[in-house]
Design an enzyme around this catalytic site. Structure first.
Site, PDB file in Angstrom:
ATOM      1  N   GLU A 305       0.826  -1.212   0.000  1.00 23.03           N
ATOM      2  CA  GLU A 305       0.000   0.000   0.000  1.00 23.03           C
ATOM      3  C   GLU A 305       0.859   1.260   0.000  1.00 23.03           C
ATOM      4  O   GLU A 305       0.496   2.268  -0.621  1.00 23.03           O
ATOM      5  CB  GLU A 305      -0.946  -0.013   1.201  1.00 23.03           C
ATOM      6  CG  GLU A 305      -1.842  -1.236   1.291  1.00 23.03           C
ATOM      7  CD  GLU A 305      -2.578  -1.560   0.002  1.00 23.03           C
ATOM      8  OE1 GLU A 305      -3.004  -0.624  -0.706  1.00 23.03           O
ATOM      9  OE2 GLU A 305      -2.717  -2.760  -0.307  1.00 23.03           O
ATOM     10  N   GLU A 327      -1.363  -2.568  -9.523  1.00 25.52           N
ATOM     11  CA  GLU A 327      -1.259  -3.636  -8.533  1.00 25.52           C
ATOM     12  C   GLU A 327       0.034  -4.433  -8.682  1.00 25.52           C
ATOM     13  O   GLU A 327       0.670  -4.802  -7.690  1.00 25.52           O
ATOM     14  CB  GLU A 327      -2.476  -4.556  -8.634  1.00 25.52           C
ATOM     15  CG  GLU A 327      -3.799  -3.869  -8.356  1.00 25.52           C
ATOM     16  CD  GLU A 327      -3.850  -3.192  -6.994  1.00 25.52           C
ATOM     17  OE1 GLU A 327      -3.040  -3.549  -6.103  1.00 25.52           O
ATOM     18  OE2 GLU A 327      -4.685  -2.299  -6.806  1.00 25.52           O
TER      19      GLU A 327
END
Length: 855
Positions: A305, A327
C-alpha cells in the site's frame, strides 16, 4: 439502461466533454443508523451546450442545482446517474442527498462492535463506490481536489486524506455532543482513493522524517476493543523502513502530508491505498497466535500500500485496463522491499509459494486474459481483480527488471513520476521511460508478454557422453494450443549436486536470454550432468518448469535436502503444476509432501503445501481413495505436530490442518481431548481462535452442537467470535442445519460480507457428500436473482463460497455446463465465474481419473 455500470466508451466521451476541478462534500453522520446526509458542490468545465451525467447511488435526492438553476430530481436522477443538459463553459453542480450505509464492505461501511456496541465507519471506493457516499464523476482520469466537511459525534476520530483538523463543537443532539471537522482540500487525485473513516477508533501517533526533510505524521488505528492486541510500534517500524527504501529507490520523496494506517472490520480485501489514509483488514491485528506466513503477509501488505502512494496515487492509470500495472508494480516493489530492508529476507520464496501459485492457476483457466486486459466496463473491472492482475503482472515485472536491469528500471520509474505527477497515464508512458534509460526496445516485449495470455513451459533436453558430460544442451519452450505465444525470457539455469554434508547445493549457474521453441546453451557443453537441473533458477521469469528423468528422481526422493529455500519453492511449484496437469498422481503428490514438509523453513510455502495437500485429497484423489487419503494426511500431520519444535510455526500449522481434516472418529477424539486440555503440546496454547478451530472440527464431526457453539460465543462476543460461530453452525452435518444456513446466508438478503464468507466455509465441510447434493440445483435456481439483487461484493461471496465444488462429480459438471448453455446472454462477469468453476471441475475429474489408474 446502464444500471450501476459504466462503459469505457462512456468514460472516454465524458472525459472529452468535461474537466473536473474541485469538490466540496459536507457529510452529516448524525442522522440515524441507516442513512447519512450529504451536500455536494462540484466545480467543472465543459463544452458549452453539451450534456453529461454524474454518478450517484442514493437512497433519496432532495435537490439538484446546476449553475443556480433548480432541476427536477425525480426526472433526471435514475439508474445511478444524474443527467445533466445544457452545460456552460464553467459549471457549479449542487446536490443534496440521503445515502445508505453498507454492510458489504462497499461505499461507507457501518459496523456495530458486538463487544461494546460502538459504531465504526470506513469507506471503500475501488472501483466504483465513491458514488455510494457522494455524487461524483466516477472514473480515474477525472481528477480533482476534494474538500470534506464531516459532522459526527465529538468523541469520534475522523480521518480522511488530509490531516485531521481541530473540530468545531456544534452542541448536543440526542444527548450527545456533536462536532464538525473541516478538512483542507486534497491534492489533485482520483475519486476512488478518497477516504472517510470515523468512529471511536483507538489511535497511536508517531512521525518520521521524509527523504526531503519534511516531518510526516504517522497514525495507526483500530477498534477500541482490539487495542490491547495492536502492535503499533512494529507497524511504525515497517512503515519507516518502507518510506526510506521507496524514497531512495524512486529518488522521489513521499509526496503527501501525512500517513495513517487504519485496521477496520468486515473488510473484503487485504488493504486499500487511499492517499494518506490506508485501510487494512483487521485480521492483521493479531488477537491470537497466527502463522509466520500471516505475519510476513502483513508486512508485504503494508509495503504494497505504501508503494501505491507513488504508483497509483501520485500517478494514476487513465482507465482500468491498466489496473494491473498499479497492482503489479506495488506487489513487485513490496516483495523487493520486504526482502531488502525487513527481517523477512526469504520474501521471494514466499512470492513463489503464494503469488506465482495463484498466477499459474489463473492463467490456465478458460477465462485467462492478457495482463493488459480488455476492460469494457465496470463489470469487467470487478472480475479482473485476479491472479493475472496481481500475481502474473508482478512476475512479469520481475522479468522486465531482469530484462532491462534494476538500476535502469528504477531510473525510468523516477523519470515517470517526475513527468506525470498528479496526472493520468497509460502503459506506454512507463515503457517509453524504461526504453530511454535501458536502451532496450520494449514494444515487441510488451506485445508478447502483456498483450497475450497463457503461460509457457520450459523443459531441458540434452545428450551426454560416456563420462556423463553434456555434449549438447537445449531449453525447449512450449505453449498451450489455445495460447500459442512463445516469449523471450531472461532466465538462469542452476545445476545442483549433493555436497559433503549430503545437502543439494548449487554448483553452477548461468544466466541467458532464451527465445523461440528451442534455445541452445553452449556454455553447458562439457559440463557434468548434475543431480538436479533447475531451469529459471532464482525465479527471474514466469514459466512452468519440467524436469529431466534424473532430476525428477532426485526431486521425488530428496526434495527436503535442497538447501536453498527459493530453489526448493520452485521445485515444489513445478511438482504441484504437474499434479494439476495430471502428470503426477494425487497420491504421489501427497506422498511427496508428507515425506518432505517437515524440512520446509518458509512459512508461506508450508501453508501453501498444506492447502495443496487438502486439494489433492479432497478434489484430485480418486473417489474410492478420498477418505483414506484424508485420514492418512490427518494422522501424519498429527504425528508431525507432536514431533515439531515446541511453540514453532510448523507445530502450529500442522495442528491447524490436522483439525481442519479430522473426520475419522479417532482423530475427532484427539481434537476433543486437545480442546478439553486432556492432551497438550509443549509450547502451544489453545487460545481463542485456535479453540474455535477445534470446536468447528468437533461440530463437523457431530460431537459439538449448537448449544455449545452459543455458550462459546457468549465467552467471545466479538466480531471474530460471531464469524467463527457462523462457521461452526454451518458445519453441523444434518440436512436441517444445512437448509437453515442456506436460507439464512444465501436465500435471504441481509447478512454481512464476512458472516457469509465464514458460513460458507462451514457449509462445505462435509464427509457425507449427499448432504450437499440438493444444493447443486438450488445454487443454479437462485444464481441469477442473487446476481441481480445483491451488491457485487455479496454476490461474489455467495458464488465463491456456496458453489458446491467439494462434490466434484458429473452431476455438478453437467449442471454447470447446462447453466452456461442456457444463459448465453447472462452478465459476462457472472458467466466468467461459472466458466472458471466448470474448468476447475473438469481439471479435478481428469486428475481423479489419473489417480485411479495408479496403485
Amino acid at each position: 439502461m446502464p444500471g450501476e455500470n459504466l462503459t469505457r466508451d462512456e468514460a472516454i466521451q465524458r472525459r472529452a466533454t468535461i474537466d473536473t476541478h474541485s469538490y466540496k462534500v459536507s457529510i452529516d453522520l448524525t442522522s440515524g443508523p441507516d442513512t447519512f446526509l450529504v451536500d455536494t458542490e462540484i466545480y467543472f468545465d465543459a463544452k458549452p451546450g453539451s450534456s453529461t451525467f454524474v454518478d450517484l447511488i442514493a437512497e433519496r435526492v432532495f435537490s439538484i442545482s446546476l449553475n443556480g438553476l433548480d432541476l427536477d430530481a425525480q426526472t433526471i436522477f435514475k439508474d445511478s446517474r444524474i443527467d445533466l443538459q445544457g452545460l456552460a463553459a464553467k459549471n457549479v453542480l449542487q446536490i443534496s442527498s440521503e445515502q445508505r450505509y453498507m454492510n458489504t464492505g462497499e461505499g461507507l461501511h457501518r459496523f456495530v462492535d458486538p463487544a461494546d456496541g460502538e459504531v465504526y465507519l470506513y469507506s471503500q471506493f475501488e472501483v466504483p463506490d465513491a458514488r455510494r457516499m457522494f455524487p461524483v464523476f466516477e472514473q480515474p482520469d477525472l481528477k480533482a481536489t476534494f474538500q470534506f466537511t464531516v459532522t459526527a459525534p465529538a468523541r469520534w476520530k475522523v480521518v480522511s486524506v488530509q490531516p485531521t483538523p481541530t473540530p468545531t463543537m456544534q452542541g448536543l443532539k440526542d444527548g450527545e455532543e456533536i462536532a464538525t471537522w473541516e478538512f483542507t482540500p486534497t491534492p489533485i487525485m482520483s475519486s476512488y482513493i478518497t477516504a472517510l473513516i470515523a468512529g471511536p477508533y483507538h489511535e497511536v501517533r508517531s512521525e518520521l522524517t521524509n527523504t526531503d526533510g519534511r516531518v510526516i505524521p504517522l497514525g495507526v488505528f483500530c477498534r477500541e476493543s482490539l487495542a490491547p492486541h495492536l502492535d503499533a510500534e512494529y507497524i511504525f517500524e515497517k512503515t519507516r523502513q518502507g518510506f526510506k527504501f521507496f524514497g531512495e529507490e524512486f529518488n522521489y520523496p513521499y509526496p503527501f502530508e501525512k500517513y495513517d494506517q487504519l485496521f477496520v472490520p468486515e473488510y473484503n480485501a487485504g488493504a486499500m491505498e487511499n492517499i494518506g489514509a490506508v485501510t487494512f483488514t483487521e485480521a492483521y491485528v493479531f488477537r491470537s497466535k497466527v502463522t509466520d506466513a500471516m505475519r510476513e503477509r502483513r508486512v508485504v501488505t503494508i509495503l504494497h500500500e505504501l508503494a501505491h502512494m507513488w504508483f497509483g496515487d501520485l500517478v494514476t492509470m487513465r482507465w482500468w485496463n491498466d489496473l494491473w500495472l498499479n497492482e503489479s508494480f506495488a506487489e513487485y516493489m513490496s516483495i523487493l522491499a520486504t526482502a531488502e530492508v525487513t527481517e523477512w529476507k526469504d520474501a521471494w520464496s514466499t512470492f513463489v509459494a503464494s503469488e506465482k501459485t495463484w498466477a499459474y492457476r489463473q492463467d490456465q483457466l478458460p477465462s485467462t486474459h492478457p495482463i493488459v486486459a480488455e476492460i469494457n466496463d465496470l463489470d469487467d473491472v470487478m472480475v479482473n481483480f485476479d491472479g493475472i492482475t496481481y500475481a502474473k503482472g508482478a512476475s512479469v515485472l520481475k522479468q522486465l527488471v531482469a530484462w532491462v536491469g534494476q538500476k535502469d528500471f528504477m531510473r525510468g520509474v523516477h523519470n515517470y513520476f517526475v513527468k506525470h505527477a498528479y496526472g493520468n497515464t497509460e502503459l506506454t508512458d512507463l515503457l517509453s521511460e524504461l526504453e530511454n534509460t535501458s536502451g532496450r526496445e520494449l514494444g515487441e516485449w510488451s506485445k508478447l508478454w502483456l498483450e497475450t495470455a497463457g503461460v509457457n513451459t520450459l523443459t531441458p533436453t540434452f545428450e551426454t557422453d560416456s563420462e556423463g558430460n553434456f555434449t549438447s544442451f537445449s531449453i525447449l519452450q512450449s505453449a498451450n494450443k489455445d495460447y500459442p505465444t512463445l516469449r523471450p525470457h531472461r532466465i538462469a539455469v542452476g545445476l545442483y549436486e549433493f555436497s559433503n554434508n549430503d545437502k543439494l547445493e548449487l554448483v553452477k549457474r548461468i544466466e541467458l536470454d532464451i527465445n523461440g521453441a528451442e534455445t541452445f546453451v553452449p556454455d553447458l557443453v562439457g559440463v557434468k550432468q548434475p543431480d538436479l537441473i533447475l531451469l529459471n533458477d532464482g525465479d527471474l521469469s514466469y514459466a512452468k518448469l519440467r524436469f529431466d528423468d534424473r532430476s525428477l528422481k532426485t526431486v521425488t526422493t530428496r526434495l527436503r535436502d535442497i538447501s536453498d529455500p527459493l530453489a526448493r519453492a520452485l521445485v515444489w511449484g513445478a511438482m504441484w503444476d504437474a499434479t494439476r496437469d495430471a502428470q503426477v498422481r494425487a497420491g504421489e503428490f501427497i506422498d511427496l509432501v508428507l515425506n518432505n514438509i517437515s524440512a520446509e523453513t518458509n512459512s508461506t510455502m508450508m501453508r501453501t503445501l498444506l492447502n495443496q495437500l487438502t486439494t489433492a485429497a479432497k478434489l484430485y484423489s480418486a473417489p474410492k481413495k478420498r477418505d483414506q487419503a484424508i485420514d492418512r494426511i490427518a494422522l501424519t500431520l498429527w504425528g508431525l505436530a507432536q514431533e515439531a519444535k515446541a511453540g514453532s510455526d510448523a507445530q502450529f500449522q500442522f495442528l491447524k490442518t490436522f483439525a481442519a481434516l479430522a473426520q475419522a472418529p479417532e482423530h475427532a477424539a484427539i481434537v476433543e481431548d486437545l480442546l478439553d486440555e486432556k492432551i497438550t503440546l509443549d509450547g502451544l496454547d489453545i487460545d481463542k481462535d485456535l479453540g474455535w478451530e477445534l470446536l468447528i472440527a468437533l461440530t463437523a464431526n457431530g460431537i459439538a452442537d449448537a448449544d455449545l457453539i452459543e455458550r462459546t460465543l457468549a465467552t467471545d462476543f466479538t466480531a471474530t467470535g460471531q464469524q467463527s460461530a457462523a462457521h461452526a453452525k454451518a458445519a453441523i452435518g444434518t440436512p436441517e442445519s444445512k437448509a437453515e444456513i442456506w436460507n439464512e446466508m444465501v436465500a435471504t438478503a441481509g447478512p454481512s460480507n464476512l458472516l457469509i464468507r465464514h458460513a460458507a466455509l462451514g457449509f462445505m465441510r462435509v464427509r457425507d457428500h449427499s448432504l450437499l447434493e440438493p444444493y447443486i440445483d438450488l445454487f443454479f435456481l437462485e444464481l441469477e436473482e442473487i446476481w441481480e439483487t445483491r451488491s457485487f461484493a455479496i454476490s461474489e461471496e455467495i458464488i465463491d463460497g456456496f458453489y458446491p465444488m467439494i462434490l466434484v462429480n458429473e452431476k455438478l459438471r453437467s449442471a454447470t455446463a447446462r447453466w452456461l448453455a442456457e444463459n448465453v446472454d447472462a452478465s459476462s462477469a457472472l458467466r466468467r465465474y461459472m466458466i472458471e468453476n466448470l474448468a476447475d471441475v473438469d481439471r479435478a475429474l481428469e486428475a481423479q481419473t489419473f489417480d485411479a489408474s495408479g496403485s
